[in-house]
Design a protein around this motif. Structure first.
Motif, short mmCIF file in Angstrom:
data_model
loop_
_atom_site.label_atom_id
_atom_site.label_comp_id
_atom_site.label_asym_id
_atom_site.label_seq_id
_atom_site.Cartn_x
_atom_site.Cartn_y
_atom_site.Cartn_z
N GLN A 98 -3.78 -1.04 5.32
CA GLN A 98 -2.37 -0.65 5.23
C GLN A 98 -2.27 0.67 4.47
O GLN A 98 -3.13 0.99 3.62
CB GLN A 98 -1.59 -1.75 4.51
N VAL A 99 -1.23 1.44 4.73
CA VAL A 99 -1.04 2.74 4.08
C VAL A 99 0.00 2.65 2.97
O VAL A 99 -0.25 3.08 1.84
CB VAL A 99 -0.65 3.81 5.12
N VAL A 130 -2.05 1.06 -7.04
CA VAL A 130 -1.19 1.73 -6.08
C VAL A 130 -0.59 2.99 -6.71
O VAL A 130 -0.57 3.15 -7.94
CB VAL A 130 -0.04 0.81 -5.60
N THR A 131 -0.12 3.87 -5.84
CA THR A 131 0.70 5.00 -6.26
C THR A 131 2.15 4.61 -6.03
O THR A 131 2.54 4.26 -4.92
CB THR A 131 0.36 6.26 -5.43
N TYR A 178 11.97 3.38 -2.53
CA TYR A 178 10.84 3.11 -3.42
C TYR A 178 9.66 2.62 -2.57
O TYR A 178 9.81 1.76 -1.70
CB TYR A 178 11.23 2.06 -4.47
N TRP A 179 8.50 3.18 -2.86
CA TRP A 179 7.31 2.88 -2.06
C TRP A 179 6.10 2.66 -2.96
O TRP A 179 6.00 3.22 -4.05
CB TRP A 179 6.98 4.05 -1.13
N MET A 180 5.18 1.86 -2.45
CA MET A 180 3.85 1.74 -3.06
C MET A 180 2.83 2.27 -2.06
O MET A 180 2.74 1.78 -0.93
CB MET A 180 3.56 0.28 -3.42
N GLY A 181 2.09 3.28 -2.49
CA GLY A 181 1.05 3.84 -1.66
C GLY A 181 -0.28 3.14 -1.94
O GLY A 181 -0.71 3.07 -3.09
#
Length: 336
Positions: A240-241, A286-287, A299-302
């Motif tokens: 996953q990205v 994560v980023t 809001y995102w988790m990389g």
């Protein structure tokens, strides 16, 4: 494009570029012919890497200082666009449509790259699409002019660009390329994937097996080289990205990552009010970032593959543009 010849007939391109073949036109005096800094650089290349000083002197006599390059790199940086303005630059109907055509035209190479390197075909296509619109805009500066101009006339980053100039001369020798004909961006980035010379030497591959590495006009080599780059920067096949996050509470922004390194874990973010519908391990680094989207904050988790994309360009928005373009390319190709 006349790049990457073999020695014998291969030596001809290099020697002609240096003005050393019988009947070659006399070199025109360039901007670096009498430069003490260039003379010192030539000494480094002859003593450390076995180049012939006379040949390099003849080469640099034909190199030109480009004021347009200095103007471009010295221009004040644009105010960073918010995601709602940045995304439409790269996510367009034209870029998706052209990407599907590129994928169709290079389906065999992309399938082989995916199998050999584990990098999804749509991600490779998206990188080339974002970087050069699938080869439509690879740059018109001679690479040697760009790197010399920035290496000898741009003090803030001169060490970096001199190193790239060194790498460029080495790759030209290794690939039997004419160093005066290779073109790129004003910063010396080259070909469909816009590799700097050091990246070319470290990651570019002869993916079609013809004995040459040509990322300028050979999509097969460009595709293999992008896949090689991602594989060596930690891309995980099938991984996953990103994961869209839901947030609540007053500590949410304490979870945001400074920079792009994945320094917080999913578990740490949960204690600060972050959650996701995806099943993510608590110990996963994560980023964590927030974008100003068209419909409000996002809001995102990389995840690790997101970080791999940022190794190509250290920008969360760049990585997200590549990722979202790749998803749209996959959808468009599947809808054919």
């Amino acid at each position: 494009m006349h790049v990457l010849r073999r020695w014998t007939a291969r030596h001809a391109g290099w020697l002609a570029a240096l003005g050393l073949m019988a009947g070659a036109p006399q070199a025109v005096a360039g901007d670096y012919e009498n430069s003490p800094e260039v003379a010192a650089f030539i000494g480094e290349m002859t003593n450390g890497y076995g180049f012939a000083g006379e040949q390099l002197s003849s080469l640099f006599a034909q190199v030109e200082r480009k004021q347009t390059i200095l103007d471009a790199i010295s221009r004040p940086a644009e105010k960073v666009k918010p995601w709602k303005d940045y995304r439409p630059i790269f996510i367009t109907d034209a870029r998706i449509a052209r990407g599907v055509v590129f994928w169709q035209q290079n389906a065999e190479a992309l399938a082989r790259a995916e199998k050999e390197y584990g990098v999804a075909a749509q991600v490779i296509v998206a990188i080339i699409g974002v970087e050069t619109f699938y080869g439509g805009n690879t740059g018109n500066y001679r690479v040697i002019d760009a790197l010399s101009t920035l290496g000898f006339d741009y003090p803030p980053r001169a060490p970096f660009f001199r190193q790239q100039l060194k790498e460029f001369l080495l790759l030209a020798r290794e690939q039997q390329a004419d160093p005066l004909t290779l073109k790129g961006s004003y910063a010396g980035a080259m070909g469909l994937p816009q590799f700097m010379p050091s990246s070319f030497r470290a990651y570019a591959v002869d993916f079609d097996g013809d004995g040459r590495i040509n990322i300028w006009s050979n999509p097969t080599d460009a595709i293999g080289s992008v896949a090689s780059y991602f594989k060596q920067h930690g891309w995980t096949a099938g991984g996953q990205v990103v994961s869209r996050a839901q947030v609540r509470g007053e500590q949410v922004d304490q979870g945001l990552t400074v920079g792009i390194e994945p320094v917080k874990t999913v578990g740490e973010l949960r204690t600060l009010g972050w959650s996701s519908h995806d099943a993510l391990r608590a110990e996963m680094p994560v980023t964590a970032f927030r974008f100003d989207g068209a419909d409000g904050p996002e809001y995102w988790m990389g995840l690790s593959n997101f970080y791999a994309i940022t190794r190509y360009n250290r920008s969360a928005m760049y990585a997200m543009a590549v990722h979202q373009l790749s998803e749209l390319l996959l959808q468009a190709r599947g809808a054919e």
